[in-house]
Scaffold this motif. Structure first.
Motif: not given
Length: 169
Positions: A77-82
């Motif tokens: 799981v990657l948390a990134c604003s994107a």
């Protein structure tokens, strides 16, 4: 294994929900903030919004790790604003085994969360530029959209249910 990209503006709960989702999935967790070069961190610390030129190396570094995780068969799981479609194109593109989760909520709720927390370099003033930059994902991006007014555990349950619906039997 699947890679899940948790997207949304600052304060929406990407880290909180993302860590709990990773735990529920029995996989790893990565914080997109840790990929920022020092120059980006300093810009944000002074309240200066990042420009696309600042973001491209950051996004490509995360995309390289996404490809490595996929090659290793490692769920993450990657948390990134994107925030923009173009950014998500770099992170997800045509990778069918990478799923997008958009955490969303009322601006007042997000502002109250930002006010209640201590972030190393992300001042509350940058929420305005993030909201202006945000391009909500389109249907062809296959987003799982979750409203964060619910408790993190409820958000995780909704995400797990949506992921289960698309897994082959």
């Amino acid at each position: 294994m699947t890679v899940v990209v948790m997207m949304g503006v600052s304060g929406v709960g990407k880290t909180t929900v993302g860590r709990r989702l990773a735990e529920a999935l029995g996989c790893g967790y990565a914080e997109g903030d840790s990929y920022h070069p020092a120059a980006n961190v300093e810009k944000m610390r002074t309240g200066t919004p990042l420009e696309d030129a600042d973001r491209w190396p950051w996004l490509h570094a995360m995309a390289a790790d996404i490809d490595r995780w996929r090659a290793e068969g490692k769920g993450m799981v990657l948390a990134c604003s994107a925030l923009k479609r173009a950014y998500r194109g770099i992170l997800i593109g045509d990778r069918q085994d990478v799923r997008l989760v958009q955490l969303t909520g009322e601006e007042a709720l997000i502002r109250s969360r930002i006010a209640a927390r201590k972030h190393e370099y992300m001042p509350a003033s940058l929420l305005i530029s993030q909201l202006a930059t945000l391009e909500p994902p389109a249907a062809d991006e296959r987003p799982i959209v979750v409203d964060v007014r619910d408790a993190p555990e409820t958000c995780v349950a909704q995400i797990l249910g949506a992921l289960e619906e698309v897994r082959p039997s």
